[in-house]
Design an enzyme around this catalytic site. Sequence first.
Site, PDB file in Angstrom:
ATOM      1  N   SER A 170      -2.857  -7.332   2.221  1.00 21.46           N
ATOM      2  CA  SER A 170      -3.403  -7.413   3.576  1.00 21.46           C
ATOM      3  C   SER A 170      -4.133  -8.774   4.219  1.00 21.46           C
ATOM      4  CB  SER A 170      -4.038  -6.617   4.352  1.00 21.46           C
ATOM      5  OG  SER A 170      -3.732  -5.206   3.912  1.00 21.46           O
ATOM      6  N   ARG A 173      -1.372  -5.433  -8.097  1.00 19.31           N
ATOM      7  CA  ARG A 173      -0.341  -6.397  -7.880  1.00 19.31           C
ATOM      8  C   ARG A 173      -0.923  -7.487  -9.288  1.00 19.31           C
ATOM      9  NH1 ARG A 173      -2.453  -6.924  -2.423  1.00 19.31           N
ATOM     10  NH2 ARG A 173      -4.222  -8.312  -3.629  1.00 19.31           N
ATOM     11  N   HIS A 194       1.142  -1.403  -0.273  1.00 21.83           N
ATOM     12  CA  HIS A 194      -0.199  -0.289   0.086  1.00 21.83           C
ATOM     13  C   HIS A 194       0.765   1.265  -0.010  1.00 21.83           C
ATOM     14  CE1 HIS A 194      -3.045  -3.136   2.062  1.00 21.83           C
ATOM     15  NE2 HIS A 194      -3.497  -2.359   1.081  1.00 21.83           N
ATOM     16  N   LYS A 204     -16.466  -6.976   5.924  1.00 15.15           N
ATOM     17  CA  LYS A 204     -14.840  -7.593   6.002  1.00 15.15           C
ATOM     18  C   LYS A 204     -14.783  -8.629   7.240  1.00 15.15           C
ATOM     19  CE  LYS A 204     -13.197  -6.357   1.140  1.00 15.15           C
ATOM     20  NZ  LYS A 204     -12.053  -5.487   1.490  1.00 15.15           N
TER      21      LYS A 204
END
Length: 165
Positions: free
Chosen positions: A140, A102, A29, A53
């Site tokens: 994450s 990514r 990030h 989440k």
Amino acid sequence: MSKDIENKCEASYNKAIYSGTFDPITNGHLDIIRRAANIFDEVVIAVAKSERKKPMFSHEQRVEFAKAATKDIQGVKVLGFDTLLVDLADDLNINTIIRGLRAVSDFEFELQMGYANSSINKRIETLYLMPTLENAFVSSTIVREIIRFKGKFQHLIPKEVLECM
């Protein structure tokens, strides 16, 4: 052009917003944030509450982690939010959303989100940035799994976040 319109145009094109759950914020990030800060005068890091989440860290902790990790990056501001991102961007007079990619697997989801955001607000543009190769695998999700199993994760998150944990 009137001064008000000129100022509004200038503000909207020199600012961007980078949102996420940041649970926790990672070196990946931070890589994207630094790249965005080199392009825009102001980058707002918008930490989503995202209760659905079921984040590992509280919203307040995640905002604090993001503030600590970005404190030395000029032009970066951090705030928490619990609305549609396009509404927040509109409230802040921002029309550019930053997203990180990514791998190819990220692309389909991010493309759909970009189109959805644009369908809600036609002024919204999404800019996709790739992290450096060294951070391309960092997410994450990976960091949380390593933390859960008490593995070594310290090299994957900013040292300022470690100090807050």
